[in-house]
Design a protein around this motif. Structure first.
Motif, PDB file in Angstrom:
ATOM      1  N   LEU A 264       0.834  -1.206   0.000  1.00  0.00           N
ATOM      2  CA  LEU A 264       0.000   0.000   0.000  1.00  0.00           C
ATOM      3  C   LEU A 264       0.867   1.254   0.000  1.00  0.00           C
ATOM      4  CD1 LEU A 264      -2.743   1.391   0.201  1.00  0.00           C
ATOM      5  CD2 LEU A 264      -2.603   1.133   2.695  1.00  0.00           C
ATOM      6  N   LEU A 265       1.921   1.258   0.804  1.00  0.00           N
ATOM      7  CA  LEU A 265       2.822   2.408   0.825  1.00  0.00           C
ATOM      8  C   LEU A 265       3.537   2.583  -0.511  1.00  0.00           C
ATOM      9  CD1 LEU A 265       4.429   2.129   4.386  1.00  0.00           C
ATOM     10  CD2 LEU A 265       2.643   3.692   3.612  1.00  0.00           C
ATOM     11  N   LEU A 266       3.874   1.464  -1.149  1.00  0.00           N
ATOM     12  CA  LEU A 266       4.500   1.541  -2.469  1.00  0.00           C
ATOM     13  C   LEU A 266       3.552   2.187  -3.477  1.00  0.00           C
ATOM     14  CD1 LEU A 266       6.767   0.859  -4.451  1.00  0.00           C
ATOM     15  CD2 LEU A 266       5.755  -1.424  -4.705  1.00  0.00           C
ATOM     16  N   ALA A 267       2.295   1.778  -3.451  1.00  0.00           N
ATOM     17  CA  ALA A 267       1.310   2.357  -4.368  1.00  0.00           C
ATOM     18  C   ALA A 267       1.096   3.840  -4.073  1.00  0.00           C
ATOM     19  CB  ALA A 267      -0.012   1.595  -4.258  1.00  0.00           C
ATOM     20  N   ILE A 268       1.037   4.185  -2.785  1.00  0.00           N
ATOM     21  CA  ILE A 268       0.866   5.594  -2.413  1.00  0.00           C
ATOM     22  C   ILE A 268       2.055   6.420  -2.897  1.00  0.00           C
ATOM     23  CG2 ILE A 268       0.780   7.188  -0.462  1.00  0.00           C
ATOM     24  CD1 ILE A 268      -0.849   5.111   1.048  1.00  0.00           C
ATOM     25  N   GLY A 269       3.259   5.875  -2.748  1.00  0.00           N
ATOM     26  CA  GLY A 269       4.452   6.587  -3.204  1.00  0.00           C
ATOM     27  C   GLY A 269       4.440   6.832  -4.704  1.00  0.00           C
ATOM     28  N   LEU A 270       4.049   5.810  -5.473  1.00  0.00           N
ATOM     29  CA  LEU A 270       3.999   5.964  -6.931  1.00  0.00           C
ATOM     30  C   LEU A 270       2.927   6.970  -7.349  1.00  0.00           C
ATOM     31  CD1 LEU A 270       4.439   2.245  -8.063  1.00  0.00           C
ATOM     32  CD2 LEU A 270       6.101   4.102  -8.280  1.00  0.00           C
ATOM     33  N   LEU A 271       1.762   6.887  -6.708  1.00  0.00           N
ATOM     34  CA  LEU A 271       0.693   7.836  -7.033  1.00  0.00           C
ATOM     35  C   LEU A 271       1.084   9.261  -6.649  1.00  0.00           C
ATOM     36  CD1 LEU A 271      -2.463   5.803  -5.926  1.00  0.00           C
ATOM     37  CD2 LEU A 271      -1.710   6.294  -8.261  1.00  0.00           C
ATOM     38  N   LEU A 272       1.726   9.399  -5.492  1.00  0.00           N
ATOM     39  CA  LEU A 272       2.151  10.729  -5.053  1.00  0.00           C
ATOM     40  C   LEU A 272       3.210  11.297  -5.986  1.00  0.00           C
ATOM     41  CD1 LEU A 272       2.046  13.002  -2.986  1.00  0.00           C
ATOM     42  CD2 LEU A 272       3.745  11.757  -1.620  1.00  0.00           C
ATOM     43  N   LEU A 273       4.149  10.461  -6.415  1.00  0.00           N
ATOM     44  CA  LEU A 273       5.184  10.921  -7.333  1.00  0.00           C
ATOM     45  C   LEU A 273       4.571  11.375  -8.655  1.00  0.00           C
ATOM     46  CD1 LEU A 273       8.181  11.291  -8.023  1.00  0.00           C
ATOM     47  CD2 LEU A 273       8.212   8.904  -8.787  1.00  0.00           C
ATOM     48  N   THR A 274       3.612  10.615  -9.152  1.00  0.00           N
ATOM     49  CA  THR A 274       2.952  10.988 -10.406  1.00  0.00           C
ATOM     50  C   THR A 274       2.171  12.286 -10.243  1.00  0.00           C
ATOM     51  OG1 THR A 274       2.730   8.627 -10.896  1.00  0.00           O
ATOM     52  CG2 THR A 274       1.456  10.149 -12.245  1.00  0.00           C
ATOM     53  N   ALA A 275       1.500  12.438  -9.095  1.00  0.00           N
ATOM     54  CA  ALA A 275       0.764  13.681  -8.842  1.00  0.00           C
ATOM     55  C   ALA A 275       1.715  14.871  -8.767  1.00  0.00           C
ATOM     56  CB  ALA A 275      -0.037  13.551  -7.549  1.00  0.00           C
ATOM     57  N   VAL A 276       2.878  14.666  -8.164  1.00  0.00           N
ATOM     58  CA  VAL A 276       3.871  15.744  -8.087  1.00  0.00           C
ATOM     59  C   VAL A 276       4.337  16.138  -9.482  1.00  0.00           C
ATOM     60  CG1 VAL A 276       6.223  16.297  -7.343  1.00  0.00           C
ATOM     61  CG2 VAL A 276       4.641  15.212  -5.754  1.00  0.00           C
ATOM     62  N   MET A 277       4.532  15.166 -10.365  1.00  0.00           N
ATOM     63  CA  MET A 277       4.964  15.482 -11.724  1.00  0.00           C
ATOM     64  C   MET A 277       3.880  16.246 -12.480  1.00  0.00           C
ATOM     65  SD  MET A 277       7.941  14.399 -11.473  1.00  0.00           S
ATOM     66  CE  MET A 277       8.574  14.656 -13.115  1.00  0.00           C
ATOM     67  N   HIS A 278       2.615  15.894 -12.243  1.00  0.00           N
ATOM     68  CA  HIS A 278       1.526  16.683 -12.831  1.00  0.00           C
ATOM     69  C   HIS A 278       1.553  18.118 -12.293  1.00  0.00           C
ATOM     70  CE1 HIS A 278      -0.963  13.999 -15.308  1.00  0.00           C
ATOM     71  NE2 HIS A 278      -0.617  13.021 -14.481  1.00  0.00           N
ATOM     72  N   LEU A 279       1.798  18.241 -11.001  1.00  0.00           N
ATOM     73  CA  LEU A 279       1.867  19.572 -10.394  1.00  0.00           C
ATOM     74  C   LEU A 279       3.020  20.374 -10.978  1.00  0.00           C
ATOM     75  CD1 LEU A 279       0.910  21.603  -8.248  1.00  0.00           C
ATOM     76  CD2 LEU A 279       2.437  20.457  -6.615  1.00  0.00           C
ATOM     77  N   VAL A 280       4.157  19.723 -11.171  1.00  0.00           N
ATOM     78  CA  VAL A 280       5.321  20.395 -11.759  1.00  0.00           C
ATOM     79  C   VAL A 280       4.994  20.902 -13.158  1.00  0.00           C
ATOM     80  CG1 VAL A 280       7.617  19.944 -12.718  1.00  0.00           C
ATOM     81  CG2 VAL A 280       7.076  19.225 -10.387  1.00  0.00           C
ATOM     82  N   ARG A 281       4.364  20.058 -13.956  1.00  0.00           N
ATOM     83  CA  ARG A 281       4.008  20.474 -15.317  1.00  0.00           C
ATOM     84  C   ARG A 281       2.998  21.614 -15.300  1.00  0.00           C
ATOM     85  NH1 ARG A 281       1.632  16.013 -19.364  1.00  0.00           N
ATOM     86  NH2 ARG A 281      -0.088  16.163 -17.868  1.00  0.00           N
ATOM     87  N   GLY A 282       2.040  21.546 -14.385  1.00  0.00           N
ATOM     88  CA  GLY A 282       1.058  22.621 -14.278  1.00  0.00           C
ATOM     89  C   GLY A 282       1.680  23.932 -13.835  1.00  0.00           C
ATOM     90  N   ILE A 283       2.603  23.869 -12.871  1.00  0.00           N
ATOM     91  CA  ILE A 283       3.297  25.081 -12.432  1.00  0.00           C
ATOM     92  C   ILE A 283       4.094  25.678 -13.587  1.00  0.00           C
ATOM     93  CG2 ILE A 283       5.143  25.947 -10.944  1.00  0.00           C
ATOM     94  CD1 ILE A 283       4.216  24.023  -8.797  1.00  0.00           C
TER      95      ILE A 283
END
Length: 302
Positions: A264-283
């Motif tokens: 579960l923590l592995l999945a959360i980490g991957l989802l969080l990393l992907t969300a951060v990359m979306h945030l980076v692109r949006g910024i």
């Protein structure tokens, strides 16, 4: 363009060209006006024995009338944007595919690089503007005060052009590739007044001052988000590999969550990393729009 409507001066030609480019990207308008004015003034200077109107009439048949030049710039801009566009990629299928497709978007990685670099550029821009303002104010009582202020404003405009190249190259926002053409034959006091009333003088300095807090924010968001995400991913992987005996950890005490929570923590980490990359692109996209609004002259005329 017929004789009756042909521009009779450089200013009339540029006004007609600006009108022909109405509605186009302000950065494109600024580039076109700079190129046209540079060419026109060079041609007029090369034929001092001719009237300016006669030279412009000849130029209209070689360089092109304003509407023809505008059409040529539109065509060239489309071709250039097509050539500079990132390689096309296959459209991701489904919401999950589109969510993870951020990793194959080159703009994500260039935006990440810009966000990390913005801490350095922000410190430099902020220091430059504060130092320039302070020295300009302190030297106003001396004879070198006004020349120093003009030099300072000129340097900020050159620097804004360099920042524009960074923004266009890394964030994909079209920015000017030419500066505003310098005024010719204008008294020094008029040039100073024009600089002081020019919106872009102050918005450029405001942008450079703003880059320090933005650079700190961008760097913090990018580094913290990626570090936390990767920390969850690698800690989960190490825990899983340790539990399965693939790797052995000796001499150190490691406190991992229960084995059932590691996936579960592995999945959360991957989802969080992907969300951060979306945030980076949006910024990156939002900052590109901010830079364009503050650094580019409106309609190429300011």
């Amino acid at each position: 363009m017929n004789q009756r409507t042909a521009p009779r001066s450089i200013d009339q030609y540029l006004a007609a060209l600006r009108e022909a480019l109405a509605g186009e990207d302000p950065a494109l308008v600024q580039d076109a006006l700079y190129d046209a004015e540079e060419y026109l003034r060079a041609e007029v200077a090369a034929h001092p024995d001719r009237l300016e109107a006669d030279t412009l009439e000849l130029i209209a048949s070689t360089y092109g009338a304003p509407d023809e030049v505008a059409a040529a710039y539109r065509t060239t801009e489309k071709q250039l944007q097509t050539a500079l566009a990132p390689p096309p990629r296959r459209e991701a299928q489904g919401a999950l595919g589109r969510f993870f497709a951020v990793y194959v978007d080159s703009r994500t990685w260039t935006a990440l690089f810009y966000l990390l670099l913005s801490l350095v550029t922000g410190i430099f821009y902020f220091t430059m503007v504060v130092t320039g303002f302070s020295l300009s104010a302190g030297l106003l009582v001396l004879i070198i005060g006004i020349p120093f202020f003009l030099l300072f404003v000129g340097f900020t405009r050159v620097l804004s052009l360099a920042e524009g190249r960074l923004v266009e190259g890394l964030l994909g926002q079209r920015m000017p590739r030419r500066p505003l053409y310098p005024e010719r034959g204008v008294p020094i006091l008029t040039r100073i007044r024009n600089m002081l009333v020019d919106r872009r003088t102050w918005t450029t300095m405001f942008y450079f001052l703003l880059m320090l807090p933005l650079g700190i924010l961008y760097f913090t968001v990018a580094v913290t988000g990626i570090a936390v995400s990767l920390g969850l991913v690698f800690a989960s992987l190490v825990g899983l590999l340790g539990e399965t005996g693939v790797i052995t950890i000796d001499e150190l005490t490691w406190h991992f969550p229960p084995t059932l929570l590691l996936p579960l923590l592995l999945a959360i980490g991957l989802l969080l990393l992907t969300a951060v990359m979306h945030l980076v692109r949006g910024i990156g996209r939002m900052h590109g729009a901010l830079a364009k609004n503050l650094l580019v002259a409106r309609d190429g005329a300011d």
